[in-house]
Write a protein that holds these residues in place. Structure first.
Motif, PDB file in Angstrom:
ATOM      1  N   ASP A   1       8.917 -42.521   9.757  1.00 25.71           N
ATOM      2  CA  ASP A   1       7.961 -41.890  10.654  1.00 25.71           C
ATOM      3  C   ASP A   1       7.529 -42.986  11.624  1.00 25.71           C
ATOM      4  O   ASP A   1       6.945 -43.997  11.211  1.00 25.71           O
ATOM      5  CB  ASP A   1       6.778 -41.361   9.844  1.00 25.71           C
ATOM      6  CG  ASP A   1       5.704 -40.752  10.710  1.00 25.71           C
ATOM      7  OD1 ASP A   1       5.140 -41.483  11.554  1.00 25.71           O
ATOM      8  OD2 ASP A   1       5.403 -39.560  10.526  1.00 25.71           O
ATOM      9  N   ALA A   2       7.842 -42.825  12.903  1.00 25.52           N
ATOM     10  CA  ALA A   2       7.611 -43.884  13.887  1.00 25.52           C
ATOM     11  C   ALA A   2       6.147 -44.313  13.950  1.00 25.52           C
ATOM     12  O   ALA A   2       5.844 -45.505  14.009  1.00 25.52           O
ATOM     13  CB  ALA A   2       8.087 -43.432  15.264  1.00 25.52           C
ATOM     14  N   ALA A   3       5.228 -43.373  13.916  1.00 27.97           N
ATOM     15  CA  ALA A   3       3.806 -43.720  14.000  1.00 27.97           C
ATOM     16  C   ALA A   3       3.368 -44.516  12.777  1.00 27.97           C
ATOM     17  O   ALA A   3       2.610 -45.491  12.881  1.00 27.97           O
ATOM     18  CB  ALA A   3       2.958 -42.461  14.148  1.00 27.97           C
ATOM     19  N   ARG A   4       3.850 -44.144  11.604  1.00 28.38           N
ATOM     20  CA  ARG A   4       3.462 -44.848  10.377  1.00 28.38           C
ATOM     21  C   ARG A   4       4.112 -46.227  10.302  1.00 28.38           C
ATOM     22  O   ARG A   4       3.490 -47.198   9.880  1.00 28.38           O
ATOM     23  CB  ARG A   4       3.827 -44.026   9.144  1.00 28.38           C
ATOM     24  CG  ARG A   4       3.143 -42.682   9.098  1.00 28.38           C
ATOM     25  CD  ARG A   4       1.637 -42.842   9.130  1.00 28.38           C
ATOM     26  NE  ARG A   4       0.999 -41.546   9.000  1.00 28.38           N
ATOM     27  CZ  ARG A   4      -0.132 -41.219   9.581  1.00 28.38           C
ATOM     28  NH1 ARG A   4      -0.767 -42.091  10.321  1.00 28.38           N
ATOM     29  NH2 ARG A   4      -0.644 -40.028   9.424  1.00 28.38           N
ATOM     30  N   ALA A   5       5.371 -46.333  10.712  1.00 26.11           N
ATOM     31  CA  ALA A   5       6.040 -47.633  10.739  1.00 26.11           C
ATOM     32  C   ALA A   5       5.340 -48.565  11.726  1.00 26.11           C
ATOM     33  O   ALA A   5       5.155 -49.753  11.449  1.00 26.11           O
ATOM     34  CB  ALA A   5       7.508 -47.465  11.102  1.00 26.11           C
ATOM     35  N   ARG A   6       4.931 -48.036  12.853  1.00 23.51           N
ATOM     36  CA  ARG A   6       4.188 -48.817  13.848  1.00 23.51           C
ATOM     37  C   ARG A   6       2.862 -49.298  13.262  1.00 23.51           C
ATOM     38  O   ARG A   6       2.438 -50.424  13.478  1.00 23.51           O
ATOM     39  CB  ARG A   6       3.969 -47.974  15.110  1.00 23.51           C
ATOM     40  CG  ARG A   6       3.436 -48.737  16.273  1.00 23.51           C
ATOM     41  CD  ARG A   6       3.382 -47.935  17.587  1.00 23.51           C
ATOM     42  NE  ARG A   6       3.520 -46.506  17.508  1.00 23.51           N
ATOM     43  CZ  ARG A   6       4.634 -45.817  17.797  1.00 23.51           C
ATOM     44  NH1 ARG A   6       5.713 -46.446  18.197  1.00 23.51           N
ATOM     45  NH2 ARG A   6       4.661 -44.506  17.703  1.00 23.51           N
ATOM     46  N   GLN A   7       2.206 -48.436  12.474  1.00 20.65           N
ATOM     47  CA  GLN A   7       0.934 -48.804  11.849  1.00 20.65           C
ATOM     48  C   GLN A   7       1.139 -49.937  10.837  1.00 20.65           C
ATOM     49  O   GLN A   7       0.338 -50.863  10.780  1.00 20.65           O
ATOM     50  CB  GLN A   7       0.313 -47.588  11.172  1.00 20.65           C
ATOM     51  CG  GLN A   7      -1.074 -47.840  10.631  1.00 20.65           C
ATOM     52  CD  GLN A   7      -1.707 -46.566  10.082  1.00 20.65           C
ATOM     53  OE1 GLN A   7      -1.097 -45.495  10.029  1.00 20.65           O
ATOM     54  NE2 GLN A   7      -2.949 -46.678   9.665  1.00 20.65           N
ATOM     55  N   VAL A   8       2.199 -49.888  10.052  1.00 23.11           N
ATOM     56  CA  VAL A   8       2.497 -50.965   9.104  1.00 23.11           C
ATOM     57  C   VAL A   8       2.710 -52.265   9.866  1.00 23.11           C
ATOM     58  O   VAL A   8       2.113 -53.297   9.543  1.00 23.11           O
ATOM     59  CB  VAL A   8       3.743 -50.635   8.246  1.00 23.11           C
ATOM     60  CG1 VAL A   8       4.196 -51.859   7.448  1.00 23.11           C
ATOM     61  CG2 VAL A   8       3.464 -49.460   7.320  1.00 23.11           C
ATOM     62  N   LEU A   9       3.551 -52.229  10.887  1.00 19.92           N
ATOM     63  CA  LEU A   9       3.835 -53.421  11.677  1.00 19.92           C
ATOM     64  C   LEU A   9       2.555 -53.973  12.312  1.00 19.92           C
ATOM     65  O   LEU A   9       2.300 -55.176  12.280  1.00 19.92           O
ATOM     66  CB  LEU A   9       4.886 -53.111  12.737  1.00 19.92           C
ATOM     67  CG  LEU A   9       5.366 -54.288  13.569  1.00 19.92           C
ATOM     68  CD1 LEU A   9       5.976 -55.374  12.694  1.00 19.92           C
ATOM     69  CD2 LEU A   9       6.372 -53.810  14.605  1.00 19.92           C
ATOM     70  N   HIS A  10       1.751 -53.095  12.876  1.00 21.12           N
ATOM     71  CA  HIS A  10       0.481 -53.516  13.493  1.00 21.12           C
ATOM     72  C   HIS A  10      -0.425 -54.183  12.463  1.00 21.12           C
ATOM     73  O   HIS A  10      -0.993 -55.251  12.709  1.00 21.12           O
ATOM     74  CB  HIS A  10      -0.225 -52.314  14.125  1.00 21.12           C
ATOM     75  CG  HIS A  10      -1.557 -52.664  14.677  1.00 21.12           C
ATOM     76  ND1 HIS A  10      -2.718 -52.564  13.941  1.00 21.12           N
ATOM     77  CD2 HIS A  10      -1.920 -53.144  15.884  1.00 21.12           C
ATOM     78  CE1 HIS A  10      -3.743 -52.961  14.669  1.00 21.12           C
ATOM     79  NE2 HIS A  10      -3.278 -53.315  15.862  1.00 21.12           N
TER      80      HIS A  10
END
Length: 123
Positions: A8-17
């Motif tokens: 899930d792009a939004a969730r992966a982005r949140q992990v990275l952030h």
């Protein structure tokens, strides 16, 4: 090499952030990011900050946990970033952990399985 990871792009982005925010908050001079293939995708984010007490790495992923005074609230943050990163990583079939960095500080390592779609997992 083509080994797709279905996230899930939004969730992966949140992990990275969350991981980058944490590393940048505690780094003295350097943050490292390394992505490698080892049968799955391995993402390492490290800092050269004060690190944590040996043996407390697993506790870092608990809600509101503060390992020591050097990682105290005065530096900002809610104490939830790594707990959220763990929950989201595991919801995607991955794994996350922490260890002392090569030259001090902390290194957080995530592993993301390749070629596996996420089904029936809450993100």
């Amino acid at each position: 090499l083509e080994a797709p990871v279905f996230l899930d792009a939004a969730r992966a982005r949140q992990v990275l952030h969350n991981l980058l925010d944490n590393a940048l908050r505690y780094a003295r001079t350097r943050v490292t990011v390394r992505l490698t293939w080892e049968g799955d995708w391995r993402l390492e984010i490290g800092d050269d900050g004060p690190g944590v007490t040996p043996g407390s790495e697993e506790q870092l992923f608990g809600r509101f946990y503060r390992a020591e005074e050097s990682r105290a609230r005065h530096l900002g943050g809610s104490g939830l970033g790594l707990a959220v990163a763990r929950a989201l990583t595991e919801a995607h079939g991955g794994h996350i952990g922490a260890e002392p960095g090569e030259s001090g500080g902390l290194r957080v390592i995530t592993r993301w399985p390749a070629g596996q779609q996420v089904h029936n997992r809450e993100c």
